[in-house]
Design a protein around this motif. Structure first.
Motif, PDB file in Angstrom:
ATOM      1  N   HIS A 198       0.836  -1.204   0.000  1.00 55.71           N
ATOM      2  CA  HIS A 198       0.000   0.000   0.000  1.00 55.71           C
ATOM      3  C   HIS A 198       0.870   1.253   0.000  1.00 55.71           C
ATOM      4  O   HIS A 198       0.642   2.188  -0.792  1.00 55.71           O
ATOM      5  CB  HIS A 198      -0.919  -0.016   1.225  1.00 55.71           C
ATOM      6  N   ARG A 202       1.351   4.276  -2.941  1.00 51.90           N
ATOM      7  CA  ARG A 202       1.240   5.715  -2.656  1.00 51.90           C
ATOM      8  C   ARG A 202       2.498   6.447  -3.126  1.00 51.90           C
ATOM      9  O   ARG A 202       2.416   7.507  -3.757  1.00 51.90           O
ATOM     10  CB  ARG A 202       1.043   5.936  -1.164  1.00 51.90           C
ATOM     11  N   THR A 207      -3.348   7.062  -7.618  1.00 48.14           N
ATOM     12  CA  THR A 207      -4.296   8.054  -7.090  1.00 48.14           C
ATOM     13  C   THR A 207      -5.547   7.433  -6.487  1.00 48.14           C
ATOM     14  O   THR A 207      -6.324   8.120  -5.822  1.00 48.14           O
ATOM     15  CB  THR A 207      -4.713   9.029  -8.206  1.00 48.14           C
TER      16      THR A 207
END
Length: 457
Positions: A198, A202, A207
């Motif tokens: 995750h 990012r 997005t």
């Protein structure tokens, strides 16, 4: 709520299409007629809105016992190159068809990589596949490319390679963090693996990051699901899917028998788990979108709901509304709006037909005018919780009978009907599939002899 669950918790479709696959009229289907519908839809929509592509990547290294998808379990990665070559050949058949019959360049609006496990494939092979798909097409400026990533094998290289060819949305299959649940569903996946991938997404610049959770799995409790949701919200994904586990072992055989039926939560507890999730998501700034989905207000899914542009197809809910969706790969389903077609579900049969230059279609359905009207009503209900029939084009012969079937639901406060429209209430939101079933004329005309669908609650 408990009494309503007991009353309405019956088997029912999830309505990613209408008619649903078990009710396709395969007798009237031919590849030639389907290709005609494909050409018609392409001419109507390619320039105006573009088309969507779904690519099915079926390989998984191990079996998750909650999964009802078409997959091939293998650790042999030598399958990758041959499969990618078949995808390229199948896509070339579509490009040649459109070129011959319309002369137009294909305009790509949306691509989704699903599985199986898309990240079974190496970053290099995924990028190679995408480059071959995009070589002779136009990509819309506002395109949306997304893929499903398995946190255990999605690497930074996967994320970067797909980002470099236009991907900005990824969904990670989390399911549940409880150790006992993970063992039962054969999905051992610690929080640290999800957190790592995750954060990498990012940092690279994705997005829209989604986490997929499931409620109704074996051994789930209020406390365990609360813990999973709290850890999930701590990472602040942009959107969340909170799926009801579809227990369909009679369809998928032993693959969903990694636990006993008595290990599953009761219907009442399952609904409590959903309500818990809904409350916790709201506390963390997520808005409920359609069925099973939640998103932050700045995410495109939430904005599409507010703008009445939310769409639903075989890929689930999407922010892009395209009339034409082409499915590539084994078992993939294509949707021309006027017809559906599914590829061979057997991997070897799919590869053989494509490599022989044949369309790999095994079955399909051509929609009647009545099908098209019913389809619009069900799509409205699934995406907007509202539909209407003031316009003559939304009226059909059995409309009054359909509304009569909904009288009891209206008396129970699940929906409101006036002279020209129907609106599902907040109380009725969990029962949207039941409302849609009242419109499902094909299922009503031929009630199944055996259970075909998972329970609606």
């Amino acid at each position: 709520m408990t009494s309503l669950i007991q009353k309405y918790n019956i088997p029912g479709p999830r309505y990613t299409s209408y008619p649903t696959v078990p009710y396709w009229n395969e007798n009237d289907f031919t590849t030639e007629l389907y290709l005609d519908s494909l050409t018609r839809s392409f001419i109507e929509s390619n320039v105006k809105e573009g088309i969507s592509l779904y690519i099915h990547l079926p390989f998984c290294e191990s079996l998750c016992t909650f999964c009802a998808c078409h997959k091939r379990i293998t650790k042999n990665h030598s399958h990758e190159e041959g499969y990618i070559q078949a995808i390229a050949r199948e896509w070339q058949m579509y490009l040649e068809h459109f070129k011959k019959h319309t002369g137009e360049t294909v305009n790509i609006k949306e691509i989704h990589l699903g599985g199986g496990t898309p990240t079974f494939f190496s970053p290099e092979n995924l990028q190679l596949m995408m480059n071959s798909l995009l070589k002779d097409v136009r990509v819309a400026d506002d395109h949306e490319f997304s893929f499903e990533g398995h946190p255990n094998n999605t690497t930074r290289e996967h994320l970067q390679s797909l980002y470099d060819v236009g991907f900005r949305r990824v969904s990670f299959g989390v399911q549940d963090y409880d150790a006992r649940v993970q063992k039962a569903i054969h999905r051992i996946q610690p929080f640290e693996n999800v957190e790592k991938v995750h954060i990498a997404a990012r940092e690279i610049g994705y997005t829209s990051i989604s986490h997929d959770l499931i409620f109704g799995l074996p051994f789930q409790t209020i406390d365990s699901v609360r813990n999973t949701i709290e850890q999930t919200c701590g990472l602040a994904p942009d959107r969340l899917a909170f799926y009801s586990y579809a227990h369909v072992p009679w369809i998928k055989g032993n693959g969903q028998r990694g636990f006993d039926d008595q290990d599953l939560p009761s219907a009442e507890l399952k609904r409590e788990l959903y309500e818990l999730g809904k409350d916790l998501f709201a506390q963390n700034g997520y808005i409920e979108v359609g069925m099973d989905h939640f998103a932050r207000t700045n995410d495109g899914l939430c904005q599409a709901m507010h703008n009445n542009t939310l769409h639903r197809n075989f890929m689930g809910y999407t922010t892009t509304t395209t009339q034409l969706m082409i499915g590539l790969g084994v078992s993939a389903i294509s949707d021309s709006w006027y017809g559906f077609a599914q590829n061979e579900k057997n991997l070897d049969a799919y590869l053989q037909r494509v490599n022989n230059g044949e369309w790999p279609l095994m079955r399909g359905h051509l929609l009647t005018q009545e099908d098209l009207i019913i389809r619009r009503h069900i799509l409205n209900l699934m995406c907007r919780l509202h539909t209407g029939w003031r316009d003559e084009s939304m009226q059909f012969t059995a409309l009054n009978d359909t509304l009569s079937r909904l009288t009891e639901m209206q008396n129970d406060g699940l929906l409101h009907i006036d002279d020209n429209s129907l609106t599902i209430t907040e109380l009725g939101r969990p029962f949207v599939r039941n409302v849609c079933m009242a419109f499902d004329l094909r299922m009503l005309a031929k009630q199944p002899e055996a259970q075909l669908f998972s329970m609606t609650i």
